[in-house]
Design a protein around this motif. Structure first.
Motif, PDB file in Angstrom:
ATOM      1  N   PHE A  33      55.070  54.134  31.315  1.00  0.00           N
ATOM      2  CA  PHE A  33      53.804  53.136  31.257  1.00  0.00           C
ATOM      3  C   PHE A  33      54.093  51.826  31.490  1.00  0.00           C
ATOM      4  CE2 PHE A  33      50.062  51.695  29.361  1.00  0.00           C
ATOM      5  CZ  PHE A  33      49.144  52.615  29.443  1.00  0.00           C
ATOM      6  N   TYR A  34      53.254  51.159  31.832  1.00  0.00           N
ATOM      7  CA  TYR A  34      53.408  49.666  32.274  1.00  0.00           C
ATOM      8  C   TYR A  34      52.518  48.713  31.390  1.00  0.00           C
ATOM      9  CZ  TYR A  34      53.229  45.246  34.999  1.00  0.00           C
ATOM     10  OH  TYR A  34      53.316  43.981  35.059  1.00  0.00           O
ATOM     11  N   VAL A  35      52.819  47.733  30.693  1.00  0.00           N
ATOM     12  CA  VAL A  35      51.926  46.898  30.088  1.00  0.00           C
ATOM     13  C   VAL A  35      52.196  45.530  30.376  1.00  0.00           C
ATOM     14  CG1 VAL A  35      53.292  47.021  27.823  1.00  0.00           C
ATOM     15  CG2 VAL A  35      50.715  46.563  27.752  1.00  0.00           C
ATOM     16  N   SER A  36      51.046  44.532  30.593  1.00  0.00           N
ATOM     17  CA  SER A  36      51.361  43.390  30.963  1.00  0.00           C
ATOM     18  C   SER A  36      50.141  42.641  30.919  1.00  0.00           C
ATOM     19  CB  SER A  36      52.093  43.514  32.433  1.00  0.00           C
ATOM     20  OG  SER A  36      52.074  42.145  32.811  1.00  0.00           O
ATOM     21  N   PHE A  37      50.144  41.159  31.150  1.00  0.00           N
ATOM     22  CA  PHE A  37      49.025  40.621  31.723  1.00  0.00           C
ATOM     23  C   PHE A  37      48.935  40.755  32.990  1.00  0.00           C
ATOM     24  CE2 PHE A  37      49.796  37.994  27.520  1.00  0.00           C
ATOM     25  CZ  PHE A  37      48.479  37.859  27.136  1.00  0.00           C
ATOM     26  N   ASN A  38      47.534  40.450  33.435  1.00  0.00           N
ATOM     27  CA  ASN A  38      47.474  40.921  34.949  1.00  0.00           C
ATOM     28  C   ASN A  38      48.095  39.812  35.989  1.00  0.00           C
ATOM     29  OD1 ASN A  38      46.459  41.243  37.710  1.00  0.00           O
ATOM     30  ND2 ASN A  38      44.533  42.097  36.654  1.00  0.00           N
ATOM     31  N   ASN A  39      49.172  39.982  36.395  1.00  0.00           N
ATOM     32  CA  ASN A  39      49.937  39.066  37.056  1.00  0.00           C
ATOM     33  C   ASN A  39      49.330  38.682  38.355  1.00  0.00           C
ATOM     34  OD1 ASN A  39      52.516  38.472  35.767  1.00  0.00           O
ATOM     35  ND2 ASN A  39      52.596  40.663  35.834  1.00  0.00           N
ATOM     36  N   GLU A  40      48.708  39.529  39.104  1.00  0.00           N
ATOM     37  CA  GLU A  40      48.015  39.247  40.368  1.00  0.00           C
ATOM     38  C   GLU A  40      46.431  38.491  40.141  1.00  0.00           C
ATOM     39  OE1 GLU A  40      45.831  41.653  44.130  1.00  0.00           O
ATOM     40  OE2 GLU A  40      47.494  42.700  43.048  1.00  0.00           O
ATOM     41  N   GLY A  41      45.943  39.125  39.010  1.00  0.00           N
ATOM     42  CA  GLY A  41      44.883  38.002  38.418  1.00  0.00           C
ATOM     43  C   GLY A  41      45.285  36.571  38.188  1.00  0.00           C
ATOM     44  N   ILE A  42      46.454  36.555  37.451  1.00  0.00           N
ATOM     45  CA  ILE A  42      46.840  35.113  37.185  1.00  0.00           C
ATOM     46  C   ILE A  42      47.080  34.331  38.413  1.00  0.00           C
ATOM     47  CG2 ILE A  42      49.139  34.283  36.274  1.00  0.00           C
ATOM     48  CD1 ILE A  42      49.320  36.144  34.156  1.00  0.00           C
ATOM     49  N   GLY A  43      47.715  34.904  39.365  1.00  0.00           N
ATOM     50  CA  GLY A  43      48.141  34.212  40.881  1.00  0.00           C
ATOM     51  C   GLY A  43      46.496  33.745  40.974  1.00  0.00           C
ATOM     52  N   LYS A  44      45.757  34.482  41.118  1.00  0.00           N
ATOM     53  CA  LYS A  44      44.392  34.295  41.648  1.00  0.00           C
ATOM     54  C   LYS A  44      43.638  33.152  40.985  1.00  0.00           C
ATOM     55  CE  LYS A  44      40.287  36.079  43.920  1.00  0.00           C
ATOM     56  NZ  LYS A  44      39.405  35.066  43.580  1.00  0.00           N
ATOM     57  N   ALA A  45      43.695  33.157  39.364  1.00  0.00           N
ATOM     58  CA  ALA A  45      43.017  32.372  38.646  1.00  0.00           C
ATOM     59  C   ALA A  45      43.611  30.970  38.826  1.00  0.00           C
ATOM     60  CB  ALA A  45      43.285  33.011  37.219  1.00  0.00           C
ATOM     61  N   ILE A  46      44.729  30.933  38.885  1.00  0.00           N
ATOM     62  CA  ILE A  46      45.582  29.731  38.768  1.00  0.00           C
ATOM     63  C   ILE A  46      44.909  28.890  40.263  1.00  0.00           C
ATOM     64  CG2 ILE A  46      46.993  29.771  37.149  1.00  0.00           C
ATOM     65  CD1 ILE A  46      49.251  30.156  39.254  1.00  0.00           C
ATOM     66  N   ALA A  47      45.159  29.503  41.266  1.00  0.00           N
ATOM     67  CA  ALA A  47      44.521  29.057  42.739  1.00  0.00           C
ATOM     68  C   ALA A  47      43.236  29.048  42.738  1.00  0.00           C
ATOM     69  CB  ALA A  47      45.076  30.237  43.585  1.00  0.00           C
ATOM     70  N   ASP A  48      42.249  29.750  42.279  1.00  0.00           N
ATOM     71  CA  ASP A  48      40.893  29.280  42.115  1.00  0.00           C
ATOM     72  C   ASP A  48      40.417  28.463  41.267  1.00  0.00           C
ATOM     73  OD1 ASP A  48      40.256  31.734  43.649  1.00  0.00           O
ATOM     74  OD2 ASP A  48      39.708  33.037  41.877  1.00  0.00           O
ATOM     75  N   SER A  49      41.369  28.191  40.240  1.00  0.00           N
ATOM     76  CA  SER A  49      41.098  27.058  39.138  1.00  0.00           C
ATOM     77  C   SER A  49      41.201  25.553  40.026  1.00  0.00           C
ATOM     78  CB  SER A  49      41.760  27.065  38.077  1.00  0.00           C
ATOM     79  OG  SER A  49      41.903  25.955  37.230  1.00  0.00           O
ATOM     80  N   LEU A  50      42.504  25.779  40.780  1.00  0.00           N
ATOM     81  CA  LEU A  50      42.729  24.430  41.404  1.00  0.00           C
ATOM     82  C   LEU A  50      41.810  24.340  42.503  1.00  0.00           C
ATOM     83  CD1 LEU A  50      45.022  22.077  41.900  1.00  0.00           C
ATOM     84  CD2 LEU A  50      45.821  23.626  43.827  1.00  0.00           C
ATOM     85  N   VAL A  51      41.466  25.184  43.500  1.00  0.00           N
ATOM     86  CA  VAL A  51      40.307  24.994  44.460  1.00  0.00           C
ATOM     87  C   VAL A  51      39.095  24.626  43.896  1.00  0.00           C
ATOM     88  CG1 VAL A  51      39.194  26.406  46.200  1.00  0.00           C
ATOM     89  CG2 VAL A  51      41.653  26.604  46.006  1.00  0.00           C
ATOM     90  N   GLU A  52      38.535  25.075  42.766  1.00  0.00           N
ATOM     91  CA  GLU A  52      37.257  24.726  42.537  1.00  0.00           C
ATOM     92  C   GLU A  52      37.472  23.022  42.005  1.00  0.00           C
ATOM     93  OE1 GLU A  52      36.686  27.309  39.195  1.00  0.00           O
ATOM     94  OE2 GLU A  52      36.391  29.016  40.507  1.00  0.00           O
ATOM     95  N   HIS A  53      38.806  22.719  41.247  1.00  0.00           N
ATOM     96  CA  HIS A  53      38.909  21.222  40.854  1.00  0.00           C
ATOM     97  C   HIS A  53      39.053  20.499  42.301  1.00  0.00           C
ATOM     98  CE1 HIS A  53      40.520  18.049  38.417  1.00  0.00           C
ATOM     99  NE2 HIS A  53      41.547  17.962  39.134  1.00  0.00           N
ATOM    100  N   LEU A  54      39.596  20.823  43.312  1.00  0.00           N
ATOM    101  CA  LEU A  54      39.644  20.237  44.634  1.00  0.00           C
ATOM    102  C   LEU A  54      37.975  19.884  44.964  1.00  0.00           C
ATOM    103  CD1 LEU A  54      42.825  21.532  46.301  1.00  0.00           C
ATOM    104  CD2 LEU A  54      42.676  19.020  45.255  1.00  0.00           C
ATOM    105  N   LYS A  55      37.506  21.061  44.855  1.00  0.00           N
ATOM    106  CA  LYS A  55      36.070  20.871  45.564  1.00  0.00           C
ATOM    107  C   LYS A  55      35.119  19.698  44.848  1.00  0.00           C
ATOM    108  CE  LYS A  55      36.225  25.161  47.964  1.00  0.00           C
ATOM    109  NZ  LYS A  55      35.481  26.620  48.164  1.00  0.00           N
TER     110      LYS A  55
END
Length: 264
Positions: A42-64
């Protein structure tokens, strides 16, 4: 041992550990980082791919929101260790957030061992190379983000462009309070730790834990964490008792805490 919860720094090297344990009938739960070449039970974790997208999306929204012109430059991307499968997932998520954002990636770096000094050294070189064309930095965790911030400070860049992070370390939360770091990801370990414990008990009881998905041929349960900025730091960190004002609002951070309504 009847079950092992394994959080591997080197995902490839961990494969032999999984095979050895499973050959002796021991259940293996991959925790926080997947093991791509040897499926755990079994594998249990926070969603690492989702984390990468979330921090990038957050930065892009901030720049916009700041009306930063994409034509005026681009962003730096600082990834985690090339031996860490979780870093690979974060990297994939960052690209998902940046690639169609309109903001180009000026340069990208995989940080050996996630070492902040190596991230700082690389960022210093890019500051010399690109100067004011650097509109922001998407860093995969707080250590590499802190390294980038230190490089900007050493180069006399003021203000520091927005820099992301991940892990909600005390140092990063203080940098956010001070306005030096833009965001981080809050990942209370109790959430994933409790899930790992519950999964271990179910496996030992002969039950099949419920999987939300399959990742690397491994039944998986992934949690979605919160992006933290100045706007919600009090609600996500202080009010949820992850850290206290007494821990964060010391010395030069006291003034920033007052502005955010955080008091001792």
């Amino acid at each position: 041992a009847k079950a092992i919860v394994l959080d591997p720094v080197d995902s490839t090297a961990a494969a032999s550990l999984v095979k050895l344990a499973q050959s002796q009938g021991i259940k293996v739960i991959a925790y926080d980082r997947p093991i791509p070449t040897a499926p755990a039970d079994f594998y249990v974790s926070f969603n690492n791919e989702g984390i990468g997208k979330a921090i990038a999306d957050s930065l892009v929204e901030h720049l916009k929101a700041l009306k930063v012109d994409p034509a005026s430059g681009g962003v730096l991307q600082i990834n985690g260790s090339p031996t860490d499968a979780a870093a690979g997932l974060i990297k994939k998520g960052i690209h998902a957030g940046l690639d169609n954002s309109g903001y180009k990636i000026l340069a990208e770096y995989d940080t050996p061992e996630w070492a902040p000094p190596k991230a700082q050294q690389w960022a210093g070189g890019q500051i010399t190379r690109f100067g004011p064309k650097i509109l922001g930095v998407v860093a995969a965790n707080d250590g590499t983000g802190g390294g980038a911030i230190a490089a900007f400070k050493a180069a006399g860049v003021d203000p520091v462009p927005p820099v992301t992070g991940n892990d909600a370390t005390i140092a990063a939360l203080q940098l956010i309070i001070a306005g030096d770091q833009y965001n981080t990801i809050s990942k209370p370990s109790e959430i994933v730790a409790a899930a790992a414990a519950n999964i271990a008990i179910k496996l030992l009881s002969g039950e099949t834990p419920k999987a939300e998905m399959t990742l690397y041929d491994t039944p998986s349960q992934l949690f979605t964490p919160a992006v933290v900025t100045q706007e919600n730091l009090k609600a996500e960190i202080i009010d949820k008792k992850i850290n206290t004002a007494a821990e964060l609002c010391v010395d030069r951070y006291a003034e920033g805490c007052k502005k955010l309504g955080i008091g001792n």
